[in-house]
Structures are given as C-alpha cells and as structure tokens.
Design an enzyme around this catalytic site. Sequence first.
Site, PDB file in Angstrom:
ATOM      1  N   LYS A 103       0.961  -1.236   0.025  1.00 48.10           N
ATOM      2  CA  LYS A 103       0.040  -0.014  -0.021  1.00 48.10           C
ATOM      3  C   LYS A 103       0.871   1.301   0.047  1.00 48.10           C
ATOM      4  O   LYS A 103       0.622   2.190   0.656  1.00 48.10           O
ATOM      5  CB  LYS A 103      -1.125  -0.216   1.090  1.00 48.10           C
ATOM      6  N   ARG A 104       1.912   1.170  -1.138  1.00 42.55           N
ATOM      7  CA  ARG A 104       2.674   2.409  -0.762  1.00 42.55           C
ATOM      8  C   ARG A 104       2.167   3.633  -1.683  1.00 42.55           C
ATOM      9  O   ARG A 104       1.090   3.558  -2.438  1.00 42.55           O
ATOM     10  CB  ARG A 104       3.894   2.145  -1.663  1.00 42.55           C
TER      11      ARG A 104
END
Length: 284
Positions: A103-104
């Site tokens: 989830k960058r």
Amino acid sequence: MSVDLSVARTFRSRYREVVTDRGRLCAGIDPHPELLEQWGLPVSGAGVRAFGEICVEALAPVASVIKPQVAFFESFGSAGFAALESVIAGCRAEGALVIADAKRGDIGSTMAAYGRAWLDPASPMSSDALTASPYLGFGSLEPAIDLARRTGRCVFALARTSNPEGAPVQLAHRDGVSVAQRIIDAAASANTDGSATLGVVVGATREHGLDLSGLNGPILAPGLGAQGASADDLRGVFGGSDLSWLLPASSRAVLRSGPDPQHLRAAYQQARDEVESSLGRSLS
C-alpha cells in the site's frame, strides 16, 4: 537497477495464464502474531521466516496469486525483510504471481523508488504486482505505473476498501462522481492499451456501488473468510463486473489450517473450489 524491456510480457497475459490454470483465489500470507503463536512459532524474525517457508511449501505450487502482507514482515526489521524476500522468490519460482501488499503512496522520485523496490526485476523484493494508495492524486502513481507497464507487472490502486474509516474519503462526491469511481475510471483509462497494468482493490464484504464494467483489469477483492464475506456473496457484490477479472482474497481463514502444509494446502484448495463454483467454473 536495470530493466530488460525486450523480454517483458503484459500482465494481462501472465495473469490470464496462471488464473486459467490454477483458479481465482488469492492466498494471503499474513504472519499475525496470533497465528505465529497458534502455529507454535516464536513471535520473532525467525518465527516469521519459518511461517513463510511453510506457506511457500503449501501454497506456491497450487495458488495462482499469493499476497504477502508486507507490514507483518517489516515489523521484524531486517530479519523480517529477509524472510519476505525468501517468500517472494519461493512463490514466484513455483509459478505463482506475487502481489506485494505494501500500500505504498508518495510523489515523484519517492514513488519511483517504491516502484523500483517492488516491481523492478533486479530488486531482491521484485514482485509481480504492488498495492498502492492513489490518495495523493492518481497521477502520483505514474512512476510505478510506468515501470509496471514496461516490465509486465501491475499496480493495484486502492479504490473502495473494506474499513469503515475509508468511506468519508472514498465516497465523497464531486460533480456527481465519487472519489472511488474516479479511481476506477482512471485505472480503466490506463488499461486502454490492453496490458491490464492497473488493477483496483475493492472489498468483498459489502455492496460498493461502483461501475467496474470498463476496467479491463484485475479486481482484488479482500475480505473472504475472516472478514465475513463468503464465496456465495461474490456474484451479488460484483455481478456488474467482468467476473473473469475478479480475484477474491483470503488470508486468515486459510492460514488457520496451518502449520501442517498438507492441511494448509487442502484448506486453500477447498476455498478456491468454492470460489470457482460460485463464479460458474470448475477446475476439475
């Protein structure tokens, strides 16, 4: 890091091939402390490594897509990252596609660095796909999207997540269109080349109210099992989309069958067969 652009296949072709062969269930590898204890493993880097090795043995030869939850590895520092690198490499060596659930989300050179970390073939954490947050603006993901397109990989953009805290942002409207729908539409526009470089994350636990019909890419749908969604719910929740692109995900409901690799594999295969039956296909 360098990328050999001449050998990259599209994500579409790679995804279609493995899902046709192995089915549409993404297996999560989430070494929760509670699961480590349940499996009789220490809550430590060594425990996470052992957990990962069991999961690779059990799941990598049969699962189409495997999704390690990065946070549960990185909480143990360098030992955790070493275990994660081993999991990614082991799963890919057995033919499974790997989604790094990291989830960058960032901008410019920082987003480019995240892309290189998770999507560059030369990286020790090189995966087939990465989950990413578009909430700094969908365009902020472009460095990772560009790399994914050139290397036959995928970026899964968070659209309508299962947590209730996401609703005020994701369901906010402008000119009659929700933020979540705008993310879907932007992903669809990025997929007009047929590569399926953009996927989206849409929770399977409730109605989402989104038009996914034009996405032309994978829909990662977490929430099967421990979060309350069942295989029988999938047609109702995603009936307006192309179900051949639907990728339900289950983590804890399968992992609770460990640590015996045979039991773990059997639990995955049962859950996968339930998904395929619900979606109108049999692997047998």
